[in-house]
Design a protein around this motif. Structure first.
Motif, PDB file in Angstrom:
ATOM      1  N   ASN A  18       0.711  -1.276   0.041  1.00  0.00           N
ATOM      2  CA  ASN A  18       0.009  -0.022  -0.085  1.00  0.00           C
ATOM      3  C   ASN A  18       1.032   1.141   0.066  1.00  0.00           C
ATOM      4  N   PHE A  19       1.628   1.476  -0.979  1.00  0.00           N
ATOM      5  CA  PHE A  19       2.406   2.737  -1.095  1.00  0.00           C
ATOM      6  C   PHE A  19       1.754   3.453  -2.512  1.00  0.00           C
ATOM      7  N   ASP A  20       0.633   3.422  -2.793  1.00  0.00           N
ATOM      8  CA  ASP A  20       0.129   3.849  -4.085  1.00  0.00           C
ATOM      9  C   ASP A  20      -0.341   5.515  -3.344  1.00  0.00           C
ATOM     10  N   TYR A  21      -0.603   6.345  -4.541  1.00  0.00           N
ATOM     11  CA  TYR A  21      -0.797   7.656  -4.169  1.00  0.00           C
ATOM     12  C   TYR A  21      -1.888   7.782  -3.379  1.00  0.00           C
ATOM     13  N   SER A  22      -2.917   7.144  -3.829  1.00  0.00           N
ATOM     14  CA  SER A  22      -4.146   7.486  -2.982  1.00  0.00           C
ATOM     15  C   SER A  22      -4.006   7.054  -1.316  1.00  0.00           C
ATOM     16  N   THR A  23      -3.469   5.968  -1.110  1.00  0.00           N
ATOM     17  CA  THR A  23      -3.299   5.526   0.168  1.00  0.00           C
ATOM     18  C   THR A  23      -2.378   6.724   0.787  1.00  0.00           C
ATOM     19  N   LEU A  24      -0.903   7.090   0.127  1.00  0.00           N
ATOM     20  CA  LEU A  24      -0.434   8.135   0.693  1.00  0.00           C
ATOM     21  C   LEU A  24      -1.103   9.403   1.017  1.00  0.00           C
ATOM     22  N   ALA A  25      -2.016   9.723   0.226  1.00  0.00           N
ATOM     23  CA  ALA A  25      -2.789  11.036   0.238  1.00  0.00           C
ATOM     24  C   ALA A  25      -3.815  10.900   1.441  1.00  0.00           C
ATOM     25  N   ARG A  26      -4.261   9.539   1.558  1.00  0.00           N
ATOM     26  CA  ARG A  26      -5.083   9.321   2.735  1.00  0.00           C
ATOM     27  C   ARG A  26      -4.433   9.281   3.902  1.00  0.00           C
ATOM     28  N   ASP A  27      -3.187   9.060   4.088  1.00  0.00           N
ATOM     29  CA  ASP A  27      -2.462   9.348   5.112  1.00  0.00           C
ATOM     30  C   ASP A  27      -2.376  10.368   5.632  1.00  0.00           C
ATOM     31  N   LEU A  28      -1.991  11.501   4.482  1.00  0.00           N
ATOM     32  CA  LEU A  28      -1.934  13.045   4.989  1.00  0.00           C
ATOM     33  C   LEU A  28      -3.200  13.211   5.376  1.00  0.00           C
ATOM     34  N   HIS A  29      -4.464  13.001   4.939  1.00  0.00           N
ATOM     35  CA  HIS A  29      -5.765  13.358   5.106  1.00  0.00           C
ATOM     36  C   HIS A  29      -5.910  13.157   6.737  1.00  0.00           C
ATOM     37  N   THR A  30      -5.739  11.802   7.053  1.00  0.00           N
ATOM     38  CA  THR A  30      -5.721  11.582   8.525  1.00  0.00           C
ATOM     39  C   THR A  30      -4.885  12.216   9.419  1.00  0.00           C
ATOM     40  N   LEU A  31      -3.757  12.615   9.130  1.00  0.00           N
ATOM     41  CA  LEU A  31      -2.872  13.564   9.784  1.00  0.00           C
ATOM     42  C   LEU A  31      -3.905  14.871   9.841  1.00  0.00           C
ATOM     43  N   ILE A  32      -4.196  15.302   9.086  1.00  0.00           N
ATOM     44  CA  ILE A  32      -4.837  16.668   8.944  1.00  0.00           C
ATOM     45  C   ILE A  32      -6.059  16.656   9.842  1.00  0.00           C
ATOM     46  N   GLU A  33      -6.837  15.481   9.706  1.00  0.00           N
ATOM     47  CA  GLU A  33      -8.028  15.204  10.593  1.00  0.00           C
ATOM     48  C   GLU A  33      -7.597  15.217  12.080  1.00  0.00           C
ATOM     49  N   GLN A  34      -6.691  14.242  12.337  1.00  0.00           N
ATOM     50  CA  GLN A  34      -6.261  13.728  13.820  1.00  0.00           C
ATOM     51  C   GLN A  34      -5.959  15.174  14.304  1.00  0.00           C
ATOM     52  N   LEU A  35      -5.225  16.016  13.664  1.00  0.00           N
ATOM     53  CA  LEU A  35      -4.609  17.151  14.500  1.00  0.00           C
ATOM     54  C   LEU A  35      -5.547  18.520  14.231  1.00  0.00           C
ATOM     55  N   ASP A  36      -6.728  18.110  13.630  1.00  0.00           N
ATOM     56  CA  ASP A  36      -7.960  18.891  13.330  1.00  0.00           C
ATOM     57  C   ASP A  36      -7.221  20.296  12.765  1.00  0.00           C
ATOM     58  N   LEU A  37      -6.677  20.318  11.513  1.00  0.00           N
ATOM     59  CA  LEU A  37      -5.944  21.474  10.987  1.00  0.00           C
ATOM     60  C   LEU A  37      -6.838  21.886   9.897  1.00  0.00           C
ATOM     61  N   LYS A  38      -6.934  23.264   9.883  1.00  0.00           N
ATOM     62  CA  LYS A  38      -7.700  24.021   9.022  1.00  0.00           C
ATOM     63  C   LYS A  38      -6.722  25.152   8.137  1.00  0.00           C
ATOM     64  N   ASP A  39      -7.307  25.562   7.325  1.00  0.00           N
ATOM     65  CA  ASP A  39      -6.562  26.766   6.626  1.00  0.00           C
ATOM     66  C   ASP A  39      -5.024  26.242   6.320  1.00  0.00           C
ATOM     67  N   VAL A  40      -4.763  25.124   5.866  1.00  0.00           N
ATOM     68  CA  VAL A  40      -3.540  24.375   5.750  1.00  0.00           C
ATOM     69  C   VAL A  40      -2.983  24.691   4.432  1.00  0.00           C
ATOM     70  N   ILE A  41      -1.741  24.780   4.465  1.00  0.00           N
ATOM     71  CA  ILE A  41      -0.593  25.153   3.483  1.00  0.00           C
ATOM     72  C   ILE A  41       0.065  23.897   2.980  1.00  0.00           C
ATOM     73  N   LEU A  42      -0.058  23.169   1.991  1.00  0.00           N
ATOM     74  CA  LEU A  42       0.719  21.824   1.879  1.00  0.00           C
ATOM     75  C   LEU A  42       2.024  22.179   1.000  1.00  0.00           C
ATOM     76  N   VAL A  43       2.870  21.566   1.478  1.00  0.00           N
ATOM     77  CA  VAL A  43       4.250  21.811   0.703  1.00  0.00           C
ATOM     78  C   VAL A  43       4.762  20.349   0.227  1.00  0.00           C
ATOM     79  N   GLY A  44       4.874  20.065  -0.962  1.00  0.00           N
ATOM     80  CA  GLY A  44       5.326  18.689  -1.362  1.00  0.00           C
ATOM     81  C   GLY A  44       6.890  18.850  -2.065  1.00  0.00           C
TER      82      GLY A  44
END
Length: 276
Positions: free
Chosen positions: A72-98
């Motif tokens: 499970n290293f496809d990009y949808s899984t990796l993006a879901r990991d990022l989404h989980t981080l944002i949700e668990q830390l309850d982040l809003k108005d985020v700036i994503l830097v890749g």
């Protein structure tokens, strides 16, 4: 140590994602390149925090001190990991830097989760939109070269990563120290061999061109014109044509790892965009 939990119930395993944060204010999430970890963001973390932002860098699954799953290293899984981080830390108005491979998480995030929590995006030395050479992408990396990389990763990963680290910083043309190159090699060598190979398949085989239109927030694109890892012609230059609302900067004579070799120039551009 701060971790968030990733619930991989279909595989009956509980994965953890490590993250590091400095400062407070508007959150800036830093997504590292391949095959490094959050430590690669050392030249930016304190600068961003000192400018009044909450700098958050995490280790992608399989890298750094995050969990080391086998699949499970496809990009949808990796993006879901990022989404989980944002949700668990309850982040809003985020700036994503890749950075590099991390650009894929940024674009796929908009495709899969939209922009509700996202204010801006940044792509630095990014693989977006497409790495491989194709008939309609003539400046990409030839398939033979990609296969050579895969073969080296399978047969002698740590030796390959040593040469890769030198090319990452154009060591023969920049003043980056041998100690710094060895530090990057150590980070890369420490990563899961499986994750290193599987993520290479993801960044080397995903075509993000149809997805670039999904990046609807203001976006900063920065690329070096001497990048030997991800050629500017197939990456930054094309991304600037495909992402609707972008600001494009080319750093002269900069290699792939320009966040270290050209840290002052990059940090100035980055902070101006974050604060705009």
């Amino acid at each position: 140590m701060p971790f968030i939990s990733l619930d991989e119930t279909q595989h009956q395993e509980q994965l953890q994602l490590f993250y590091q944060e400095y400062g407070s204010g508007q959150p800036v999430i830093l997504i590292h390149g391949w095959p490094l970890s959050h430590r690669a963001w050392e030249p930016q973390m304190q600068v961003i925090a000192d400018a009044g932002f909450r700098a958050i860098a995490y280790d992608r699954r399989g890298f750094g001190v995050s969990s080391l799953p086998y699949e499970n290293f496809d990009y949808s899984t990796l993006a879901r990991d990022l989404h989980t981080l944002i949700e668990q830390l309850d982040l809003k108005d985020v700036i994503l830097v890749g950075f590099s491979m991390g650009g894929g998480e940024v674009v796929r995030y908009f495709t899969d989760f939209g922009s509700d929590r996202i204010a801006k995006a940044v792509l630095i030395s990014s693989i977006i939109p497409l790495v491989p050479k194709k008939d309609d992408n003539p400046d990409g990396v030839p398939e033979a070269k990609l296969q050579e990389i895969m073969g080296a990763l399978k047969s002698d990963r740590v030796t390959f990563l040593n040469e890769f680290s030198h090319n990452f910083y154009n060591a023969d043309k920049t003043d980056v120290s041998e100690q710094q190159i060895q530090y990057a090699w150590t980070i890369a060598a420490f990563a899961s061999p499986r994750a290193t190979i599987e993520c290479a398949k993801s960044w080397g085989g995903t075509d993000f061109r149809p997805e670039c239109k999904n990046v609807t927030v203001p976006t900063l694109i920065v690329h070096g014109d001497a990048d030997q890892i991800v050629p500017i012609e197939t990456a930054g230059k094309q991304a600037a044509k495909m992402i609707p609302n972008n600001e494009y900067h080319v750093i002269k004579e900069a290699p792939h790892g320009l966040n270290l070799t050209h840290r002052d120039e990059l940090n100035k551009i980055l902070l101006q965009f974050l604060q705009s």
